[in-house]
Design a protein around this motif. Structure first.
Motif, PDB file in Angstrom:
ATOM      1  N   ILE A   1      -8.094   1.656   8.725  1.00  0.00           N
ATOM      2  CA  ILE A   1      -8.505   0.678   7.709  1.00  0.00           C
ATOM      3  C   ILE A   1      -9.994   0.825   7.427  1.00  0.00           C
ATOM      4  O   ILE A   1     -10.796   0.987   8.354  1.00  0.00           O
ATOM      5  CB  ILE A   1      -8.181  -0.755   8.178  1.00  0.00           C
ATOM      6  CG1 ILE A   1      -6.662  -0.934   8.263  1.00  0.00           C
ATOM      7  CG2 ILE A   1      -8.783  -1.796   7.235  1.00  0.00           C
ATOM      8  CD1 ILE A   1      -6.232  -2.262   8.848  1.00  0.00           C
TER       9      ILE A   1
ATOM     10  N   GLN B   1      -6.246   2.050  13.159  1.00  0.00           N
ATOM     11  CA  GLN B   1      -5.195   2.005  12.150  1.00  0.00           C
ATOM     12  C   GLN B   1      -5.640   2.524  10.778  1.00  0.00           C
ATOM     13  O   GLN B   1      -4.937   2.343   9.784  1.00  0.00           O
ATOM     14  CB  GLN B   1      -4.660   0.572  12.029  1.00  0.00           C
ATOM     15  CG  GLN B   1      -4.024   0.076  13.325  1.00  0.00           C
ATOM     16  CD  GLN B   1      -3.300  -1.248  13.163  1.00  0.00           C
ATOM     17  OE1 GLN B   1      -2.685  -1.520  12.134  1.00  0.00           O
ATOM     18  NE2 GLN B   1      -3.339  -2.082  14.192  1.00  0.00           N
TER      19      GLN B   1
ATOM     20  N   LEU C   1      -4.281  -7.923  10.023  1.00  0.00           N
ATOM     21  CA  LEU C   1      -4.129  -6.506   9.705  1.00  0.00           C
ATOM     22  C   LEU C   1      -2.908  -6.268   8.815  1.00  0.00           C
ATOM     23  O   LEU C   1      -2.947  -5.457   7.887  1.00  0.00           O
ATOM     24  CB  LEU C   1      -4.011  -5.689  10.991  1.00  0.00           C
ATOM     25  CG  LEU C   1      -5.289  -5.585  11.828  1.00  0.00           C
ATOM     26  CD1 LEU C   1      -4.999  -4.964  13.182  1.00  0.00           C
ATOM     27  CD2 LEU C   1      -6.346  -4.778  11.097  1.00  0.00           C
ATOM     28  N   SER C   2      -1.818  -6.978   9.094  1.00  0.00           N
ATOM     29  CA  SER C   2      -0.618  -6.853   8.273  1.00  0.00           C
ATOM     30  C   SER C   2      -0.894  -7.270   6.837  1.00  0.00           C
ATOM     31  O   SER C   2      -0.471  -6.593   5.880  1.00  0.00           O
ATOM     32  CB  SER C   2       0.501  -7.714   8.876  1.00  0.00           C
ATOM     33  OG  SER C   2       1.655  -7.697   8.053  1.00  0.00           O
ATOM     34  N   TRP C   3      -1.619  -8.388   6.658  1.00  0.00           N
ATOM     35  CA  TRP C   3      -1.963  -8.865   5.315  1.00  0.00           C
ATOM     36  C   TRP C   3      -2.919  -7.912   4.609  1.00  0.00           C
ATOM     37  O   TRP C   3      -2.775  -7.632   3.417  1.00  0.00           O
ATOM     38  CB  TRP C   3      -2.574 -10.259   5.418  1.00  0.00           C
ATOM     39  CG  TRP C   3      -3.011 -10.828   4.105  1.00  0.00           C
ATOM     40  CD1 TRP C   3      -2.239 -11.083   3.015  1.00  0.00           C
ATOM     41  CD2 TRP C   3      -4.342 -11.214   3.741  1.00  0.00           C
ATOM     42  NE1 TRP C   3      -3.002 -11.610   1.989  1.00  0.00           N
ATOM     43  CE2 TRP C   3      -4.289 -11.703   2.412  1.00  0.00           C
ATOM     44  CE3 TRP C   3      -5.561 -11.212   4.414  1.00  0.00           C
ATOM     45  CZ2 TRP C   3      -5.429 -12.180   1.740  1.00  0.00           C
ATOM     46  CZ3 TRP C   3      -6.684 -11.691   3.748  1.00  0.00           C
ATOM     47  CH2 TRP C   3      -6.609 -12.158   2.442  1.00  0.00           C
ATOM     48  N   ILE C   4      -3.888  -7.393   5.347  1.00  0.00           N
ATOM     49  CA  ILE C   4      -4.857  -6.451   4.776  1.00  0.00           C
ATOM     50  C   ILE C   4      -4.151  -5.199   4.261  1.00  0.00           C
ATOM     51  O   ILE C   4      -4.420  -4.708   3.164  1.00  0.00           O
ATOM     52  CB  ILE C   4      -5.929  -6.089   5.820  1.00  0.00           C
ATOM     53  CG1 ILE C   4      -6.858  -7.293   6.058  1.00  0.00           C
ATOM     54  CG2 ILE C   4      -6.741  -4.874   5.381  1.00  0.00           C
ATOM     55  CD1 ILE C   4      -7.780  -7.132   7.250  1.00  0.00           C
ATOM     56  N   LYS C   5      -3.216  -4.676   5.050  1.00  0.00           N
ATOM     57  CA  LYS C   5      -2.476  -3.485   4.633  1.00  0.00           C
ATOM     58  C   LYS C   5      -1.602  -3.772   3.415  1.00  0.00           C
ATOM     59  O   LYS C   5      -1.537  -2.977   2.469  1.00  0.00           O
ATOM     60  CB  LYS C   5      -1.613  -2.976   5.790  1.00  0.00           C
ATOM     61  CG  LYS C   5      -2.402  -2.386   6.940  1.00  0.00           C
ATOM     62  CD  LYS C   5      -1.459  -1.978   8.072  1.00  0.00           C
ATOM     63  CE  LYS C   5      -2.209  -1.393   9.234  1.00  0.00           C
ATOM     64  NZ  LYS C   5      -1.310  -1.032  10.359  1.00  0.00           N
ATOM     65  N   LYS C   6      -0.932  -4.921   3.431  1.00  0.00           N
ATOM     66  CA  LYS C   6      -0.052  -5.294   2.324  1.00  0.00           C
ATOM     67  C   LYS C   6      -0.837  -5.484   1.031  1.00  0.00           C
ATOM     68  O   LYS C   6      -0.372  -5.131  -0.065  1.00  0.00           O
ATOM     69  CB  LYS C   6       0.703  -6.571   2.676  1.00  0.00           C
ATOM     70  CG  LYS C   6       1.682  -7.037   1.604  1.00  0.00           C
ATOM     71  CD  LYS C   6       2.408  -8.306   2.038  1.00  0.00           C
ATOM     72  CE  LYS C   6       3.350  -8.810   0.940  1.00  0.00           C
ATOM     73  NZ  LYS C   6       4.052 -10.056   1.354  1.00  0.00           N
TER      74      LYS C   6
ATOM     75  N   VAL D   1      -3.675  -4.041   0.261  1.00  0.00           N
ATOM     76  CA  VAL D   1      -4.325  -2.777  -0.116  1.00  0.00           C
ATOM     77  C   VAL D   1      -5.768  -3.019  -0.588  1.00  0.00           C
ATOM     78  O   VAL D   1      -6.166  -2.622  -1.688  1.00  0.00           O
ATOM     79  CB  VAL D   1      -3.528  -2.031  -1.219  1.00  0.00           C
ATOM     80  CG1 VAL D   1      -3.976  -0.570  -1.286  1.00  0.00           C
ATOM     81  CG2 VAL D   1      -2.033  -2.099  -0.972  1.00  0.00           C
TER      82      VAL D   1
ATOM     83  N   CYS E   1      -9.043  -1.911  13.442  1.00  0.00           N
ATOM     84  CA  CYS E   1      -9.159  -1.293  12.119  1.00  0.00           C
ATOM     85  C   CYS E   1      -9.456   0.203  12.240  1.00  0.00           C
ATOM     86  O   CYS E   1      -8.962   1.008  11.444  1.00  0.00           O
ATOM     87  CB  CYS E   1     -10.244  -1.983  11.297  1.00  0.00           C
ATOM     88  SG  CYS E   1      -9.809  -3.644  10.736  1.00  0.00           S
TER      89      CYS E   1
END
Length: 261
Positions: free
Chosen positions: A199, A197, A107-112, A114, A194
């Motif tokens: 996503i 948050q 999730l951290s990588w997905i958010k970073k 974008v 997801c």
């Protein structure tokens, strides 16, 4: 933690992330193999994590003797900028009690990164379907609230069927229902994470059983292709457009030794 293999890499703008769940029949992973092999995607990095069972092997998508010597690990990232597509392939199961840690890292990588949207390919035990799931298509989908407004029209046009909720206490009380994906690995929890948050994520899955799941991978991918148009198919039943990787030749071992007979 994502580690690029070369210079710092970032996904193309409006990129879609495809990834599998380690689920029954490994259908999602097989489908991702077909995508990488068919589109000849380029490896751009890998995940360095202690949440997956360690694994190393030869290049599963080798096309000649030179690149056959390249090594692959348990979680690698591939890209195809021309289609705004990024793929994460997961090749080994999660270590017990580390699913949450792995999901948080993802999730951290997905958010970073974008990503415009995330699509999780999964599967679920066919034998654990309830009565309403026994009829019609074996495919189901789930969409997070953040993605729903962007895909509701196309899903309606495709006539896809949403994953049903099932009774917590069948026969005794059919009013209390929950979402259940038996055999789906971290599918349910990843979807819930997801959703909470914000996503944009979709799950596309198929009911299946353990065995030779290559046909399931082909059918799941053809089903997904109706939405994402990864390749052009003359009709929805054609599978010849998908290229099987060289590693599949030994998917069930090297066969029986002639000395046995």
């Amino acid at each position: 933690m994502f580690v690029p293999t070369g210079a710092d890499w970032c996904p193309p703008a409006e990129s879609t992330l495809l990834m599998p769940a380690v689920s029954v029949g490994n259908v999602g992973q097989l489908a991702i193999d077909l995508i990488i092999s068919t589109l000849n995607m380029t490896k751009v990095g890998y995940f360095y994590t202690d949440c997956l069972v360690p694994m190393v092997g030869n290049n599963p998508y080798a096309t000649n003797d030179d690149n056959a010597k390249e090594l692959c690990t348990n979680a690698e990232v591939y890209t195809l900028p021309s289609k705004n597509l990024t793929v994460l392939q997961i090749r080994s199961p999660l270590i017990k009690k580390k699913s949450r840690c792995f999901r948080q890292a993802l999730l951290s990588w997905i958010k970073k990164s974008v990503f415009a949207k995330v699509v999780l390919l999964s599967s679920s035990h066919a034998y654990q379907r309830d009565d309403q799931q026994l009829f019609g298509t074996p495919f189901r989908y789930l969409v997070t609230p953040a993605l729903q407004p962007f895909v509701s029209d196309v899903i309606k046009e495709l006539e896809w069927k949403e994953m049903e909720t099932v009774s917590l206490y069948p026969v005794v009380n059919d009013e209390d229902k929950k979402m259940s994906v038996p055999g789906g690995g971290f599918t349910k929890h990843m979807f819930e994470d997801c959703s909470s948050q914000g996503i944009k994520m979709a799950v596309v899955l198929k009911f299946c059983s353990e065995g030779d799941n290559i046909p399931d991978a082909f059918s799941l991918l053809s089903h997904l292709n109706k939405w994402l148009h990864l390749v052009e198919l003359p009709n929805e039943n054609v599978t010849s457009q998908w290229k099987m990787p060289v590693s599949w030749r030994l998917l069930f071992g090297s066969g029986l030794p002639p000395a046995l007979f």
